[in-house]
Design an enzyme around this catalytic site. Structure first.
Site, PDB file in Angstrom:
ATOM      1  CG  HIS A 276      19.445 -61.594  58.894  1.00 36.23           C
ATOM      2  ND1 HIS A 276      20.457 -60.674  58.063  1.00 36.23           N
ATOM      3  CD2 HIS A 276      18.992 -60.687  59.670  1.00 36.23           C
ATOM      4  CE1 HIS A 276      20.473 -59.440  58.629  1.00 36.23           C
ATOM      5  NE2 HIS A 276      19.360 -59.549  59.698  1.00 36.23           N
ATOM      6  CB  SER A 277      16.758 -59.543  56.479  1.00 34.93           C
ATOM      7  OG  SER A 277      16.181 -58.557  56.039  1.00 34.93           O
ATOM      8  CE1 TYR A 278      13.989 -62.782  48.972  1.00 37.28           C
ATOM      9  CE2 TYR A 278      16.340 -63.766  49.319  1.00 37.28           C
ATOM     10  CZ  TYR A 278      15.141 -63.376  48.503  1.00 37.28           C
ATOM     11  OH  TYR A 278      14.802 -64.540  47.378  1.00 37.28           O
TER      12      TYR A 278
END
Length: 213
Positions: free
Chosen positions: A68-70
């Site tokens: 997720h994301s980073y």
């Protein structure tokens, strides 16, 4: 049975996947939701090594890495360094780096302004006020370090991108989603959800991940 390894985004821990992990286990799959190491002396390489070490310690092969994301930075690096243990990558509203990219390079100016809001130690980016109370500071060095890739990830059998279309403002991931949606080697989904897909669209995510199993 598929082994899913779930990697959170900035400031979050494995706890953010609790509902998602529970549903995947209910369907008979093995799930490891990791909390990435925090602050002093920690960079992107630290987090990538943490994931590859977990794969080795659990003797995992044919893993589906979910970032997720980073976490997109981390799963990309882990798949590159442990090609015999990873078969699929799922990016949840995440960055998809090429060699030499950093998180800092791939996001918007608004995101970069947040990254510069470091705590007194100078090592950690503060959680945003609306984050879960369990959120903690994220190591700044991991956002600045470019990723080092040794191969082209040709061993990955399935690449999946899940885009959150419900950001209240500009999403730093729109250009990535538009690019990948035109690439026949990728499977892409757009969900009417905020960035925290695990909280806002858990049922949709379960269906997508089961298709990746």
């Amino acid at each position: 049975m598929t082994t899913f390894v779930l990697i959170p985004g900035m400031c979050h821990g494995g706890w953010c996947f609790d509902e998602l992990a529970g549903q995947l286990r209910h369907h008979g799959h093995r799930v490891h939701a990791l909390t990435l190491t925090g602050l002093g002396g920690v960079n992107l390489d630290t987090h990538i090594h943490q994931v590859t070490a977990a794969l080795a310690a659990e003797d995992v092969h044919d893993a589906v890495l979910v970032g997720h994301s980073y976490g997109g930075m981390v799963i990309t690096g882990a798949a590159d360094r442990a090609p015999d243990r990873v078969t699929s990558l799922v990016y949840l509203d995440a960055v998809v780096p090429r060699g030499g990219d950093s998180m800092w390079k791939l996001v918007t100016d608004n995101e970069r302004r947040w990254y510069l809001d470091v705590e007194e130690s100078g090592f950690g980016v503060r959680p945003l006020p609306f984050f879960d109370p369990r959120a903690t500071a994220h190591p700044l060095a991991s956002l600045l370090q470019p990723i080092r890739l040794t191969g082209d990830l040709a061993h990955i059998r399935r690449n999946v991108y899940v885009y959150a279309s419900g950001w209240p403002g500009e999403s730093p991931f729109t250009s990535t989603y538009l690019r990948l949606s035109k690439d026949p080697s990728w499977i892409t989904h757009a969900l009417d959800s905020g960035h925290n897909l695990m909280r806002d669209a858990p049922q949709d995510l379960v269906k997508i991940l089961l298709q990746s199993a």
